[in-house]
Structure formats: C-alpha cells, structure tokens
Motif scaffolding. Structure first.
Motif, PDB file in Angstrom:
ATOM      1  N   GLY A  92      39.133  39.006  31.483  1.00  0.00           N
ATOM      2  CA  GLY A  92      40.464  39.286  31.986  1.00  0.00           C
ATOM      3  C   GLY A  92      40.724  40.756  32.247  1.00  0.00           C
ATOM      4  N   ARG A  93      39.664  41.572  32.223  1.00  0.00           N
ATOM      5  CA  ARG A  93      39.846  43.007  32.475  1.00  0.00           C
ATOM      6  C   ARG A  93      39.719  43.294  33.965  1.00  0.00           C
ATOM      7  NH1 ARG A  93      36.067  46.051  28.183  1.00  0.00           N
ATOM      8  NH2 ARG A  93      34.483  44.880  29.336  1.00  0.00           N
ATOM      9  N   LEU A  94      40.509  44.243  34.416  1.00  0.00           N
ATOM     10  CA  LEU A  94      40.592  44.533  35.848  1.00  0.00           C
ATOM     11  C   LEU A  94      39.307  45.179  36.361  1.00  0.00           C
ATOM     12  CD1 LEU A  94      42.615  44.577  38.286  1.00  0.00           C
ATOM     13  CD2 LEU A  94      43.056  46.957  37.660  1.00  0.00           C
ATOM     14  N   LYS A  95      38.832  44.660  37.495  1.00  0.00           N
ATOM     15  CA  LYS A  95      37.692  45.278  38.176  1.00  0.00           C
ATOM     16  C   LYS A  95      38.121  46.010  39.442  1.00  0.00           C
ATOM     17  CE  LYS A  95      33.712  43.510  38.336  1.00  0.00           C
ATOM     18  NZ  LYS A  95      32.508  42.698  38.643  1.00  0.00           N
ATOM     19  N   GLY A  96      39.188  45.549  40.046  1.00  0.00           N
ATOM     20  CA  GLY A  96      39.663  46.185  41.266  1.00  0.00           C
ATOM     21  C   GLY A  96      40.781  45.370  41.875  1.00  0.00           C
ATOM     22  N   THR A  97      41.238  45.806  43.028  1.00  0.00           N
ATOM     23  CA  THR A  97      42.287  45.081  43.739  1.00  0.00           C
ATOM     24  C   THR A  97      41.891  44.912  45.192  1.00  0.00           C
ATOM     25  OG1 THR A  97      43.497  47.124  44.252  1.00  0.00           O
ATOM     26  CG2 THR A  97      44.109  45.964  42.215  1.00  0.00           C
ATOM     27  N   VAL A 122      48.760  35.767  41.394  1.00  0.00           N
ATOM     28  CA  VAL A 122      47.452  35.208  41.753  1.00  0.00           C
ATOM     29  C   VAL A 122      46.387  36.257  41.503  1.00  0.00           C
ATOM     30  CG1 VAL A 122      46.037  34.312  43.626  1.00  0.00           C
ATOM     31  CG2 VAL A 122      48.454  33.683  43.473  1.00  0.00           C
ATOM     32  N   ARG A 123      45.371  35.875  40.729  1.00  0.00           N
ATOM     33  CA  ARG A 123      44.266  36.788  40.435  1.00  0.00           C
ATOM     34  C   ARG A 123      42.956  36.061  40.725  1.00  0.00           C
ATOM     35  NH1 ARG A 123      45.912  37.836  34.408  1.00  0.00           N
ATOM     36  NH2 ARG A 123      47.921  37.323  35.321  1.00  0.00           N
ATOM     37  N   PHE A 124      41.951  36.818  41.119  1.00  0.00           N
ATOM     38  CA  PHE A 124      40.641  36.249  41.414  1.00  0.00           C
ATOM     39  C   PHE A 124      39.663  36.620  40.323  1.00  0.00           C
ATOM     40  CE2 PHE A 124      42.224  37.063  45.903  1.00  0.00           C
ATOM     41  CZ  PHE A 124      42.716  35.781  46.040  1.00  0.00           C
ATOM     42  N   GLN A 125      38.744  35.657  40.038  1.00  0.00           N
ATOM     43  CA  GLN A 125      37.722  35.892  39.019  1.00  0.00           C
ATOM     44  C   GLN A 125      36.474  36.473  39.653  1.00  0.00           C
ATOM     45  OE1 GLN A 125      37.825  35.448  35.698  1.00  0.00           O
ATOM     46  NE2 GLN A 125      39.970  34.754  35.731  1.00  0.00           N
ATOM     47  N   SER A 126      35.843  37.376  38.951  1.00  0.00           N
ATOM     48  CA  SER A 126      34.577  37.928  39.410  1.00  0.00           C
ATOM     49  C   SER A 126      33.585  36.783  39.579  1.00  0.00           C
ATOM     50  CB  SER A 126      34.053  38.937  38.389  1.00  0.00           C
ATOM     51  OG  SER A 126      32.803  39.440  38.784  1.00  0.00           O
ATOM     52  N   GLY A 127      32.903  36.774  40.710  1.00  0.00           N
ATOM     53  CA  GLY A 127      31.961  35.701  41.006  1.00  0.00           C
ATOM     54  C   GLY A 127      32.539  34.627  41.898  1.00  0.00           C
ATOM     55  N   GLN A 128      33.816  34.555  42.025  1.00  0.00           N
ATOM     56  CA  GLN A 128      34.454  33.593  42.924  1.00  0.00           C
ATOM     57  C   GLN A 128      34.084  33.930  44.363  1.00  0.00           C
ATOM     58  OE1 GLN A 128      38.644  33.339  42.233  1.00  0.00           O
ATOM     59  NE2 GLN A 128      38.963  31.612  43.633  1.00  0.00           N
ATOM     60  N   ASP A 150      37.346  40.319  35.386  1.00  0.00           N
ATOM     61  CA  ASP A 150      36.085  39.766  34.895  1.00  0.00           C
ATOM     62  C   ASP A 150      36.377  38.594  33.968  1.00  0.00           C
ATOM     63  OD1 ASP A 150      36.916  40.843  32.500  1.00  0.00           O
ATOM     64  OD2 ASP A 150      35.484  42.506  32.528  1.00  0.00           O
ATOM     65  N   ALA A 151      35.339  38.100  33.299  1.00  0.00           N
ATOM     66  CA  ALA A 151      35.485  36.922  32.445  1.00  0.00           C
ATOM     67  C   ALA A 151      36.425  37.174  31.275  1.00  0.00           C
ATOM     68  CB  ALA A 151      34.111  36.474  31.935  1.00  0.00           C
TER      69      ALA A 151
END
Length: 618
Positions: A530-535, A496-502, A527-528
């Motif tokens: 698919g690159r990692l921004k954080g956890t 499960v991954r979350f999208q930036s802006g969610q 991000d949009a």
C-alpha cells in the motif's frame, strides 16, 4: 511523442544513493522513505535561526532609532531657538515664550518653514508630506515594505523644520516614519524576504515611538495594529526587542520619569466608570468629526489653482495666527498635555487651547506639510475630556468623577477612535503616565470610542488617504482557517488506486467500461504493502496504447515518468495548499507517516474548499 518507457525513472535498487527527496518518492518497490529534499518543504516550527538574526538586527535598529530620535529632538530645539529667539542653542525651549516680544512677527516664521518644506517635498521626495504613519502603511501594503532611502533623511529634517518653526505637531509621528524608513533601508541592503523586511520596518517604527515616549509595549502594539497586520512570533519578538532597546536608551539619556507625569489616581467608582465609558463613546463621535474635517480641508487644498508645493505656506498662516492669539499652540507642546492631565489649567484656558490647536493643526496638516497626528490628538482629546469631566463633576457629583481621569480617558479614546488602534491607545496612556488605576477606565473608554467610530466612519485618520488611492487596509486579524485543519481530516480516502503489476490493458478496459468510476484527474500507484510508487493522470493511461505497440501488456507502474509530490497526513491543509500552488497541482497524494508511508487518500481542491467553508462557518 517520446515513449513513456524511455522516460527518466528513478533507480529501483534499494541500495541506490538517490533517496526520496522533496521531489516526492523514488519509484522503487523497496523504497526507504526519507523527507529531506528540496521540493517537499517540511512544516517549520514557530521560530528558527532566522528569527535570531532578525532579533539581532532589530536590537541594532533600536539603538540607531534612539540616536535618530535624540538628534531630531536636538534639531527641533536648535531650529526653535534660531527661529524664535535668534540664537544658536540646542536646549529645549517653547516657542510660546517668544510671542510676547515678537508680536505679529510670529506670523511669518511658520510660513518660512513651510516654504522650505514645500521645496524639500518637490525636489527631494513627495513622501515627506503628511502624517508619516499612513505613508509607511502604504509601502507595507503595496511596495513590499520598500521605502526610498532619501526619506530616512528628508523626513526628520522636514519635520524638525516644521515643528521648530511653530508647527503644532509632535515629534513622534515623524520619528515613527523615520524609524520605518531606517528599517526598510536595512531590509533592502541585506538579503531578507519581504516578510522580514516588513518586520524590520515595523521594528524601526516601534523603536522610534519608544525612544520618544518610553512606551515599549504600546510601540509594539501600534506596530501590530497599523504596520504588521499580523501577530506572529517571528515578527513580534524582533519588534519587541527593538522597542525595549530604544526605551532603555531613553532611560539612559532622559531618565525614567514618565513623559506625562500626573498626580496619583485612585480607583474609580462604578458610576464614574460608567461615565468614563460614555465619555469614550463621545470621543468616538469626535474622532469621526475630526477625521472628516481634516480630510475636508485637504480636499479644499486640492482644488486650489496653485502648485501643491505652496500649500504648506498657506496652511502655516493658520499656525501663525493661532500662535499669536494662543502661544501654547506652537510647537510640540507636550507640557500642555501634562497640564491638562494634572488639572492645572482653568476650563477657559483649556477651551481656548483646544480650539486654536485644532484650528492650526487641522489646516496645517490638511495643507500637506510634514507633521504627525499623535500629540495633537492627545492634546485635543485630553482637553475635551477634561471639560466634559468638569461638567459631570459639577452636575452629577454623586458619580465621583475624577476630572484628571476624564482627561486621561479623553486623550486615549480620541486617538483610539481616530486610528482604531484600541490596545495601543489604552496601553500608551498607562505607560506614559504610570497610573495603574487608570487602566480600567482607559479600556472602557477606548473600547467605546472604537465601537462608535467603527459604526459612523468607514476609514480612519490613518487609512483614509491610502483608501482613496485604492489601497485596502486589513482591519481584522484572525487565524488562518486552513492552519486549523490537518490533511488527514479532509483527505478523500475513497479514491481509485492501481496496484503495481496491474496490466495497462486491464486498466484501459475498466476505464472504457465505466468512465464515471474513473473520473479522477490523478491516480496513485501503490505496491503490495500500500505504499506509493507514483502517480498517473488520465492522459498518460488513455494514450499509452497509442504511444508504443504492446504497451497495454505492460505493468501500470511502467507508465510512471517522474517521482510524485505528496504531503503527509499530519500536515496542515495550509501547508498542502502551499505545495499545490508552488507546483501548479490540482491534487496531492496523502501518505501516512506513522504507518510506513502508506497511501491514505487524495487531497484535491474540492477537499480544500470544503475544509475552508466548514472552518469559516464555525
């Protein structure tokens, strides 16, 4: 609790000077991914600049060990001349020649030497007692390869006294112990890691053996099999250079003749080869018997109601008695091995020699004096092999057994069975005789001895002592299963991954509606592209609404408090495990280096365990 929005965050500007480091990735939608910081270590190559500096130190150790070996041999000669001939000279001489005029006065000479050794052990260092190699092994396994500096001086002096006053030992064991102490001392005085200190210890030991016997390859092998317990370029190269340096110095000082020169051998027949292999199996049984007897004698001394300082003096009585009846048992006795390998002794003389040699050596060694095992085992094995070879040549002439090869195989196979240093034993016998036709019989005999010894004896003559102290010695060297698997092969892509802006509120609603789907301990935010921004972890998300009013209407990326730690998919699972252990993590995001660092999955302990099990099963 401090609001998460106010927690330190990485700058979002693409021109920021704070690039991604080994802490992980900066929290930025336009991040330029760079792998050059402190915490995410890059996978290193086989070698680096440290190997060069270690190699330089090893060469210096080789030179130093050569000098120490030469000095020890001269000290043995001086003490021998003084104790048996009453003169102050440094040329090599055998104690055996003095027995004829000394008579029964030969008995107190080893006792006086043993008393001195007992005093040195009690008031100097107890570590000088024993074989030498087991003590070095124990320091490698339990004390981060740290040997007290005083052992570097006391061990060669005590051994020189022991051998010089008639002790039935060779100089190689004490020199190996002294070289180990020298390498360890250097490793304690300069800033090196524990692994590098172990390499220096092994380099000193290999140099000591090579300086005595001129056998650099077997010196490297004995370092691998009995001290390093590994086969890595970072350790093998320095050890090999130290051994080569010491062997080169021996050629300068002693010449290039093999120490156990023997007549040229011919190729073995098939029947003879079968006999030599069977002979090795017999030597495996003999090795088990020798080991049990030596430690049985040691146990008997332990039960004596006197201080251990006096035990060597009691053991030395056996040396004196054996020396009176069989003078050739006194001292180093390398000439005995040469005579056996050349078949220049009668079978009666060989039988007397090995009987009294075993009598004096086993009791003296069991008493806790300072002495080694290599030369005595070579003498016993060579003599027993010669006798069995003579019997086979007489009873089974159709086999075409060469009694000299039988002696050579017996010599190496007894040591292989007693020490389980298979390759060391076979190569050593070749290097010290320079007889290439002996290699095939040596390999067969040593392998058979190794097999039989392993079946009938749990520990070896080298490991029994430290095993009794609760120290387990590695017996197998295999590749790390996790080094054979790449992270991409086992990473869990179904995460499960979350999208930036969610929105945080939407995430909380989804978690409450289906807790089973959101059972993970860590959730990556991308991000949009698919690159990692954080956890984020579950607690951060579930407590977000409690931390600050209106947090559920913010983007999920606002909860990220620190840059994540990660691994790339082309790294090994071993590297990932090291990163997890270093920072106490249960899971790591896995990024693709090839596809602009996109998230490809998660590596958790479950995937690591599964990878290890699969490799172990294979």
């Amino acid at each position: 609790m401090k609001p998460l929005q106010n927690a330190p965050r990485a700058p979002s500007s693409p021109t920021s000077s704070h690039a991604a480091t080994t802490d992980g990735l900066t929290v930025s939608p336009s991040l330029d991914f760079v792998l050059e910081a402190e915490h995410l270590s890059q996978q290193t190559g086989l070698l680096d600049k440290r190997t060069i500096s270690m190699s330089g130190l090893a060469i210096l150790l080789g030179l130093a060990a050569s000098g120490v070996a030469w000095l020890m041999l001269k000290l043995i000669a001086i003490i021998t001349n003084l104790a048996f001939y009453g003169r102050l000279q440094a040329h090599d001489v055998s104690p055996a020649d003095a027995v004829a005029h000394l008579g029964w006065w030969v008995l107190p000479i080893p006792v006086v030497g043993a008393v001195l050794i007992g005093l040195m052990a009690r008031y100097g260092s107890k570590a000088i007692r024993g074989h030498g190699i087991p003590e070095a092994m124990e320091q490698v396994l339990t004390n981060r390869s740290r040997i007290p500096a005083r052992v570097m001086f006391l061990k060669p002096v005590s051994s020189a006294i022991s051998i010089g006053t008639g002790g039935p030992f060779g100089a190689e064991g004490p020199i190996i112990a002294t070289g180990s102490a020298l390498g360890s001392f250097v490793g304690q005085k300069i800033p090196v890691s524990t692994a590098e200190r172990k390499t220096l210890l092994a380099a000193g030991a290999a140099a000591g053996m090579s300086a005595i016997f001129g056998s650099p390859v077997s010196a490297v092998l004995i370092a691998i099999e009995l001290l390093l317990f590994e086969y890595r370029p970072r350790s093998i190269i320095p050890v090999a250079l130290a051994a080569v340096t010491a062997a080169g110095m021996r050629i300068v000082m002693e010449g290039s003749e093999p120490i156990f020169a023997m007549p040229e051998l011919g190729p073995p027949s098939l029947g003879a080869l079968a006999f030599y292999t069977l002979l090795g199996a017999v030597m495996g049984l003999a090795a088990a018997g020798v080991t049990r007897i030596v430690y049985g004698i040691e146990d008997a001394f332990e039960r004596l109601p006197i201080h251990w300082m006096w035990w060597p003096a009691l053991g030395a009585l056996a040396v004196g008695v054996a020396g009176y009846f069989a003078p050739d048992t006194l001292g180093v006795g390398y000439y005995n091995i040469r005579n056996i390998l050349s078949d220049s002794l009668t079978w009666q003389a060989v039988a007397v020699l090995i009987a009294f040699k075993f009598f004096s050596w086993s009791i003296s060694l069991g008493s806790g004096t300072s002495g080694g095992t290599l030369a005595p085992l070579f003498t016993l094995g060579g003599g027993l092999g010669l006798l069995l070879g003579k019997a086979a040549a007489s009873l089974l002439p159709m086999l075409h057994v060469d009694v000299r090869v039988a002696a050579l195989v017996g010599m190496a196979a007894l040591f292989a069975g007693a020490s389980r240093a298979l390759l060391t034993s076979a190569v050593f016998a070749f290097e010290t005789t320079l007889q290439p036709m002996g290699l095939l019989p040596l390999l067969g005999g040593c392998a058979a001895a190794y097999l039989v010894s392993s079946l009938v004896m749990r520990n070896t003559i080298m490991t029994e002592k430290i095993a009794r102290r609760g120290v387990r010695t590695p017996a197998e060297y295999s590749a790390d299963p996790l080094e054979q698997v790449l992270v991409r092969q086992v990473a869990n892509a179904d995460v499960v991954r979350f999208q930036s802006g969610q929105l945080v509120g939407d995430v909380l609603t989804a978690m409450q509606a289906d807790p089973h789907a959101y059972r993970f301990a860590m959730y990556p935010v991308v991000d949009a592209d698919g690159r990692l921004k954080g956890t984020l972890d579950r607690e951060q998300i579930l407590n977000a609404a409690l931390v600050e009013q209106g947090a559920d209407t913010a983007g999920i990326e606002t909860l990220i408090a620190q840059r994540p730690r990660f691994v790339f998919d082309d790294m090994t699972v071993r590297h990932a495990v090291q990163h997890m252990v270093k920072y106490g993590l249960d899971a790591l995001p896995v990024l693709s280096r090839e596809h602009r660092y996109k998230l490809v999955g998660i590596l958790s302990r479950a995937e690591v365990f599964a990878a290890y099990k699969r490799q172990a099963d294979e």
